[in-house]
Design a protein around this motif. Structure first.
Motif, PDB file in Angstrom:
ATOM      1  N   ALA A   1      -4.601   3.209   5.062  1.00  0.00           N
ATOM      2  CA  ALA A   1      -4.679   1.900   4.860  1.00  0.00           C
ATOM      3  C   ALA A   1      -5.372   1.064   5.448  1.00  0.00           C
ATOM      4  O   ALA A   1      -6.178  -0.022   4.572  1.00  0.00           O
ATOM      5  CB  ALA A   1      -3.691   1.882   3.989  1.00  0.00           C
TER       6      ALA A   1
ATOM      7  N   ARG B   1       6.376   3.216   2.005  1.00  0.00           N
ATOM      8  CA  ARG B   1       4.984   2.286   1.768  1.00  0.00           C
ATOM      9  C   ARG B   1       4.704   1.411   2.761  1.00  0.00           C
ATOM     10  O   ARG B   1       5.120   1.076   3.909  1.00  0.00           O
ATOM     11  CB  ARG B   1       5.129   0.792   0.699  1.00  0.00           C
TER      12      ARG B   1
ATOM     13  N   TYR C   1       0.667  -1.392  -0.443  1.00  0.00           N
ATOM     14  CA  TYR C   1      -0.360  -0.442  -0.142  1.00  0.00           C
ATOM     15  C   TYR C   1       0.686   1.294   0.138  1.00  0.00           C
ATOM     16  O   TYR C   1       1.426   1.146   0.832  1.00  0.00           O
ATOM     17  CB  TYR C   1      -0.293  -0.212   1.272  1.00  0.00           C
TER      18      TYR C   1
END
Length: 180
Positions: free
Chosen positions: A119, A13, A6
């Protein structure tokens, strides 16, 4: 579930923790030891070794395999910029989990915590089918409270002497986000 990455803020990330991350986690905890100490349980010296982190990672991955935890690592290249974990995943009529996270001191203020929570919210709803996420902050952790509120969490109460943090039982403000 463990293969997806993500993108967060900048080059950072998020992905599920791997056994090969133990050394990176050791480096991150050593760099952030003083930064995290007021917000976390007291840690034995072994926690700050690669062998200690290998045991922590193995435990988290075992819980992940059982379906009770999803441990994510936040990475900037090979450097750990933080972690986010969904723990205490409960199925049945509850469909809930607890969210906890930390961000490396050098990455604070860059939107990484907010992006990681966003996320995790999407992952919890879409991949896990959860109805609710809960989080707790120390009463004086204004930065985390701000991030949680900005991420759609609502305050639901005060839990006296909720967790043993920095050597003493401390009160926490509880938050939740209903996902659907």
């Amino acid at each position: 579930m463990s293969g997806k990455t993500y993108p967060l803020a900048g080059n950072v990330r998020m992905r599920v923790l791997r056994a090969s991350d133990a050394e990176r986690m050791t480096d991150a905890y050593r760099l952030n030891r003083d930064h995290l100490a007021p917000w976390e349980p007291e840690r034995p010296e072994e926690f700050f070794t690669t062998a200690g982190q290998a045991r922590v990672v193995a435990s988290k991955l075992a819980q992940h395999a059982e379906g009770s935890e999803v441990p994510f690592v936040l990475l900037d290249g090979d450097r750990v910029a933080g972690a986010l974990t969904l723990t205490g995943i409960v199925r049945g009529p509850f469909l809930s989990a607890h969210l906890g996270y930390w961000v490396d001191k050098e990455y604070n203020g860059r939107g990484i915590g907010s992006a990681a929570i966003a996320a995790a919210v999407g992952f919890s709803r879409q991949e896990l089918g959860l109805h609710r996420l809960q989080a707790a902050t120390l009463t004086h952790n204004a930065a985390s409270q701000k991030i949680l509120k900005r991420s759609g969490f609502e305050e639901i109460g005060l839990a006296p002497r909720y967790l043993r943090i920095a050597g003493s039982w401390q009160d926490h403000i509880l938050y939740q986000r209903i996902l659907y």
